[in-house]
Design an enzyme around this catalytic site. Structure first.
Site, PDB file in Angstrom:
ATOM      1  N   SER A  61      48.432  52.038  45.969  1.00  0.00           N
ATOM      2  CA  SER A  61      47.907  52.175  44.609  1.00  0.00           C
ATOM      3  C   SER A  61      46.989  53.376  44.412  1.00  0.00           C
ATOM      4  O   SER A  61      46.730  53.767  43.275  1.00  0.00           O
ATOM      5  CB  SER A  61      47.150  50.899  44.203  1.00  0.00           C
ATOM      6  OG  SER A  61      45.967  50.758  44.971  1.00  0.00           O
ATOM      7  N   LYS A  94      39.716  51.062  43.872  1.00  0.00           N
ATOM      8  CA  LYS A  94      40.197  51.624  42.609  1.00  0.00           C
ATOM      9  C   LYS A  94      39.216  52.675  42.103  1.00  0.00           C
ATOM     10  O   LYS A  94      38.101  52.799  42.594  1.00  0.00           O
ATOM     11  CB  LYS A  94      40.345  50.529  41.538  1.00  0.00           C
ATOM     12  CG  LYS A  94      41.202  49.339  41.943  1.00  0.00           C
ATOM     13  CD  LYS A  94      42.667  49.693  42.103  1.00  0.00           C
ATOM     14  CE  LYS A  94      43.474  48.467  42.534  1.00  0.00           C
ATOM     15  NZ  LYS A  94      44.875  48.831  42.870  1.00  0.00           N
TER      16      LYS A  94
END
Length: 277
Positions: free
Chosen positions: A77, A146
């Protein structure tokens, strides 16, 4: 014999010079004090080894708790900057004393609930790895990595005519670190990996952040947790991550050695204005 001769003879036969007596007495006293001082006993090697290991363990726990901790990248990701199984270090000092994550920071945070599959939440299973994880020398499970896109009060829109995310009316220039994949914008919802619908979120509640992976079409992040118009089983607000769950900010890609680099905040976030409301 004169009186002067008698005086000289008396001094030479009956008295010692004072300097001679005091010197001998001082030397004798020093010798005696040296003999009376106990000699410090040295610890056996095995005891010294245990003591040093104990000190090292305490230092490791303190460093993990307050300063630096190791993690690994559990998915794709965050490509292209951070790839699967990269080893990273996070620092916690930036968020001391009421400091909070800023736009553009890459952060590690605990799973808010349901963001990770069970296999990624389990952590290490090897006993040695478990012990090392407790003192910060081995990555633990149950965490996500993230990038912070928005902070409290911000409004985020997807997207402008160039496919850029817009924060508080300011488009983000993210081409240096974002991987679009097959999508035509920087803000797809990963359920379908496309930009076939525009979306807006915010204002972000106090004490929360909105996060996204750099591999926008392959990231289970805040954009995936948003409630879409056709969804019935969705909890509004689940897209925001509580700041209390943030462990720290990624500051270095440690391993593999040939990809070692310091991680910094992209300049584009400096242009984002403060929220108006």
């Amino acid at each position: 014999m004169t009186s002067d001769d008698r005086g000289s003879a008396s001094l030479s036969t009956d008295e010692e010079p004072r300097s001679s007596r005091s010197t001998g007495s001082s030397a004798s006293g020093r010798k005696g004090s040296g003999q009376g001082k106990p000699k410090r006993k040295q610890l056996p090697l095995w005891q010294e080894t245990i003591l040093l290991l104990g000190v090292a363990l305490v230092l490791a726990v303190v460093i993990k708790t307050f300063f630096v901790q190791a993690f690994y990248i559990p998915s794709e990701s965050m490509e292209p900057g951070l790839i699967l199984n990269d080893r990273i270090l996070i620092q916690k000092v930036s968020y001391w004393g009421g400091g909070e994550p800023e736009r553009g920071d890459v952060v590690v945070f605990k799973d808010p609930g349901g963001w990770l599959p069970p296999i990624d939440s389990a952590g290490p299973t090897n006993p040695v790895a478990k012990a090392m994880a407790k003192i910060g020398l081995y990555p633990t499970g149950g965490h996500l990595v993230k990038r912070v896109i928005g902070v409290a009060g911000d409004t985020i829109e997807c997207c402008d005519d160039q496919g850029r995310l817009v924060v508080n009316g300011q488009p983000l220039a993210e081409s240096a670190y974002v991987k679009r994949g097959t999508g035509k914008c920087n803000g797809p919802m990963p359920t379908n990996g496309t930009c076939d619908e525009d979306w807006q979120v915010g204002p972000i509640p106090e004490g929360h952040i909105f996060v996204m992976g750099d591999n926008r079409s392959r990231s289970a992040d805040s954009s995936q947790k948003m409630c879409r118009t056709d969804e019935t089983e969705c909890v509004p607000g689940d897209e925001f991550v509580p700041v209390d769950l943030v462990v720290g900010k990624v500051f270095v890609l440690l391993w593999p050695a040939d990809r070692f680099r310091w991680n910094t905040r992209p300049d584009t976030f400096e242009d984002v204005p403060a929220p108006t409301s």
